[in-house]
Design an enzyme around this catalytic site. Structure first.
Site, short mmCIF file in Angstrom:
data_model
loop_
_atom_site.label_atom_id
_atom_site.label_comp_id
_atom_site.label_asym_id
_atom_site.label_seq_id
_atom_site.Cartn_x
_atom_site.Cartn_y
_atom_site.Cartn_z
N CYS A 21 0.84 -1.20 0.00
CA CYS A 21 0.00 0.00 0.00
C CYS A 21 0.88 1.25 0.00
CB CYS A 21 -0.94 0.01 1.22
SG CYS A 21 -0.08 0.23 2.79
N CYS A 24 3.79 1.57 2.45
CA CYS A 24 5.02 0.90 2.04
C CYS A 24 5.81 1.78 1.08
CB CYS A 24 4.70 -0.44 1.37
SG CYS A 24 3.77 -1.59 2.39
N ASP A 441 -5.84 5.08 -35.24
CA ASP A 441 -4.96 4.61 -36.31
C ASP A 441 -5.83 4.26 -37.51
OD1 ASP A 441 -2.60 3.51 -37.58
OD2 ASP A 441 -3.44 1.55 -37.10
#
Length: 760
Positions: A21, A24, A441
């Protein structure tokens, strides 16, 4: 690179394992930031850290710092996106997580059913049934929930918290309370009324602990599986790079690793071999398949003085190329770098969740401690104080928060599968609400992606069918895309194609052969086209490719070819415009062909002749104007632009690289699924945001009630379950998203590439 012209600053990419998370992420960034001169940016989704450090700092010092913080760390070498060992480790971790989730689910279902049955039908109760509940719950709350407990312990060692801390505390608190009830209280107590409905286990609520574990594990598993695909894009692109090249030195051929090739070197490219670097043709002529870089179906004829691009493949000719851009400077390498940079961007929604979570967790823990202390000071005693404190932890346990995104994503992907839409992750979903520009494209996206004969004009006195049959006979000896189109057209017309003799390929010009004893040449129109000049000029002005058929070197007729527009393209573009999006055609093809397709589809903005990095530049330019860009493509040449755009959408008949680089893949060949994709994505993002606000708001509002002692742990568990139920129910509404498409599009039919492109 230097800072203030004094310090030599270097950069390294690190792979970080074990983050769960925002807490961290913040911990790793803070630990690295404490080193002198070090700056780190950590991305949770890609599990990477970009670290800038002074020349005097050793990389091992950086790795050691991360490891001391409780996480795994390895250096990613330049140009290496993911090692085989790392990929294997990811697969192993994913399998272990899936096993834990499966075991938790298998045990939780009978656990919940048993608790409910024992509550609603007291006559079914048998002696010590609560111990059966314990036997079913303990493997879930201990073994299946072990990753949460382990992370919480690591956080505790380092004096920090994360969302796993609340999960672990919630599970442990619910389990400990239940075991305490069994050990010290009368477990035969029978609840009545709403208490029995809200908590079927009576004084036990082990199903709450098991439910929290199961739900959060499911969310963690689907998140990890989505993240695992990130490295595949880079591996697919890297497969286009050559490993070795044939170097020419004084006429002698030497095979060397491509990394030793230098600008100015001359190297040999044989037919079917990838060109190893960007350069200029010095000798030879060939038709070069440039579809990997331009996406166009017609190979480019090159000769001395023409530029060639690394990653492309010559056919039917031998080339000697002088290298100009090598290594990281080639177009292909720059494309890989562009995709890599785009993939390390964090999800905006995830950043919001991370920021709130990083504050939410410690606040909840503080409030639980304050609740415990407050009730003790009020004279409630330990028995009276523990209940409200545990209730605070349980009601704040982020079960609904963990379900908010994955449940909506799972329902959306299921609905998308019904419509022929493959959604890779919520990065694709969170940008479409603000999307105002769709860049499309041409070849393979708006058009069918293969050349088709559109018209045949014969010179006076020449039979058109005989002309076409003889042209097809000569083209039977060629592998060119135009040759395949001529052969296919003759076959579809039911013509008898004669045999060809004395076939000769004419690089850059076409092909020649003898048919029915007559010399036939198929290739570029001659300078003097006589009576056919006006027809040829009209075809070329409308973007057609023109092939001349000459009999004994005299013009006998011409054939017009084009890549036809898909029938669904004009309808899809009109629907996008009606939804408030601005369409832009962005292609590497010729301006005449591009404008012809744009007119057919109703597109006003056209950019032609764009190579891969040009496409990225155009997407960036639109973003610089404040536009949110969705890019739709199908080729390798679109991969970088797909990754650079706010939303990348690939059509399912495209190349593997485009499919990997995109956020959304359309498996239908019907382009009308594109507006359905936009509608589904908008609905999903709205649902995710609603879920997140509910998950935060519901728990936050309930915490004061729990602190006041008005919400005992039993009701706290029920309230948390209700919160999760509402989040899931809200997500299920996505099953009706884009309901208009059910009748319009019908059932899904995935294009068969082998059948679709067997020729050309």
């Amino acid at each position: 690179m230097s800072i203030d012209g004094a310090v030599d600053v270097r950069r390294v990419e690190l792979r970080i394992d074990g983050m769960t998370c925002a807490a961290c992420v913040g911990r790793v960034e803070r630990k690295l930031g404490k080193l002198e001169g070090v700056r780190a940016t950590v991305n949770l989704a890609t599990e990477r850290a970009t670290v800038e450090y002074p020349a005097g700092t050793d990389v091992e010092t950086l790795l050691g710092t991360v490891r001391k913080a409780g996480y795994g760390a390895t250096e990613l070498r330049p140009g290496v996106t993911d090692t085989g060992d790392a990929a294997t480790e990811d697969d192993t971790a994913l399998r272990r997580l899936r096993t834990r989730m499966a075991v938790a689910l298998v045990l939780f279902i009978p656990l919940a059913d048993l608790s409910l049955a024992m509550s609603l039908v007291p006559s079914l109760r048998f002696p010590y049934w609560q111990w059966v509940v314990v036997a079913l719950a303990l493997p879930v709350v201990v073994w299946a929930a072990w990753p949460f407990h382990r992370t919480a312990f690591v956080n505790l060692r380092h004096g920090t918290t994360s969302m796993d801390t609340l999960v672990s505390l919630g599970v442990i608190s619910a389990s400990a309370w239940s075991l305490g009830e069994m050990a010290f209280l009368d477990t035969r107590t029978t609840l009545t009324g709403w208490d029995a409905v809200l908590h079927p286990s009576g004084p036990l609520y082990l199903e709450v602990a098991a439910g929290v574990t199961t739900f959060v594990l499911a969310g963690r598993y689907f998140e990890a599986r989505a993240r695992r695909t990130a490295g595949r894009v880079m591996r697919s692109l890297a497969a286009l790079e050559s490993d070795e090249v044939t170097l020419l030195v004084d006429g002698a051929e030497t095979r060397i690793p491509v990394g030793r090739l230098r600008a100015g070197d001359r190297f040999l490219v044989r037919p079917g071999e990838r060109i190893a670097a960007d350069g200029v043709v010095a000798e030879g002529a060939a038709a070069v398949d440039t579809s990997a870089m331009t996406g166009e179906p017609v190979p480019a004829e090159v000769g001395p003085g023409d530029a060639v691009t690394g990653g492309t493949i010559p056919a039917g000719g031998r080339l000697v190329v002088v290298a100009e851009q090598v290594g990281a400077d080639t177009r292909l390498a720059r494309m890989i770098a562009a995709v890599e940079r785009a993939q390390v961007q964090k999800s905006a929604t995830q950043r919001l969740v991370d920021r709130v979570s990083s504050v939410f967790v410690p606040v909840v823990l503080v409030l639980a401690v304050l609740t415990l202390g407050g009730w003790l000071l009020a004279g409630a005693g330990w028995a009276g104080a523990l209940g409200p404190a545990i209730a605070v932890v349980i009601i704040a346990c982020p079960c609904a928060l963990g379900l908010a995104t994955p449940t909506a994503l799972m329902v959306a992907t299921g609905r998308g599968a019904e419509l022929g839409i493959f959604v890779k992750g919520y990065r694709a979903l969170e940008t479409t609400r603000a999307a105002d520009t769709v860049v499309l494209d041409k070849t393979g996206t708006l058009t069918t992606g293969r050349m088709t004969v559109t018209d045949v004009a014969a010179a006076p006195g020449v039979d058109p069918e005989l002309l076409l049959a003889r042209a097809a006979a000569v083209e039977s000896g060629s592998e060119h895309a135009i040759a395949a189109a001529v052969r296919r057209h003759a076959r579809d017309a039911g013509l008898a194609v004669p045999e060809v003799g004395e076939f000769v390929a004419l690089p850059g010009l076409g092909a020649r052969g003898t048919v029915d004893g007559v010399a036939i040449t198929v290739g570029r129109p001659p300078a003097d086209t006589g009576a056919l000049a006006e027809r040829i000029a009209g075809w070329e002005a409308s973007g057609h490719t023109v092939v001349a058929v000459q009999v004994r070197d005299e013009l006998a007729g011409v054939i017009a070819l084009a890549d036809p527009v898909k029938e669904s393209a004009p309808v899809a573009v009109a629907e996008l415009v009606a939804m408030g999006l601005r369409p832009v055609l962005l292609t590497g093809d010729r301006p005449a062909a591009a404008h012809a397709v744009a007119r057919a589809c109703g597109i006003d903005d056209v950019v032609a002749g764009a190579l891969p990095d040009d496409k990225v530049d155009h997407v960036r330019a639109l973003q610089a104007q404040g536009r949110t860009v969705a890019m739709v493509g199908d080729g390798v040449n679109d991969a970088a632009a797909l990754a650079a755009a706010d939303l990348g959408i690939a059509v399912g008949s495209g190349t593997d690289v485009a499919l990997e680089a995109a956020d959304v893949v359309l498996v239908r060949d019907d382009l009308r699924v594109l507006p359905a994709t936009v509608e589904l994505a908008r609905a999903t993002m709205g649902t995710i945001r609603g879920n997140l606000w509910w998950a935060f708001g519901y728990n936050t509002a309930a915490i004061p009630v729990a602190m006041a002692g008005l919400l005992n742990p039993l009701l706290a568990g029920a309230a948390m379950a209700i919160s999760s139920f509402l989040v899931v129910t809200n997500s299920l509404r996505l099953r009706k998203a884009a309901s208009w498409a059910d009748e319009t599009l019908g059932s899904v039919r995935t294009p068969d590439r082998e059948t679709e492109y067997v020729e050309g």
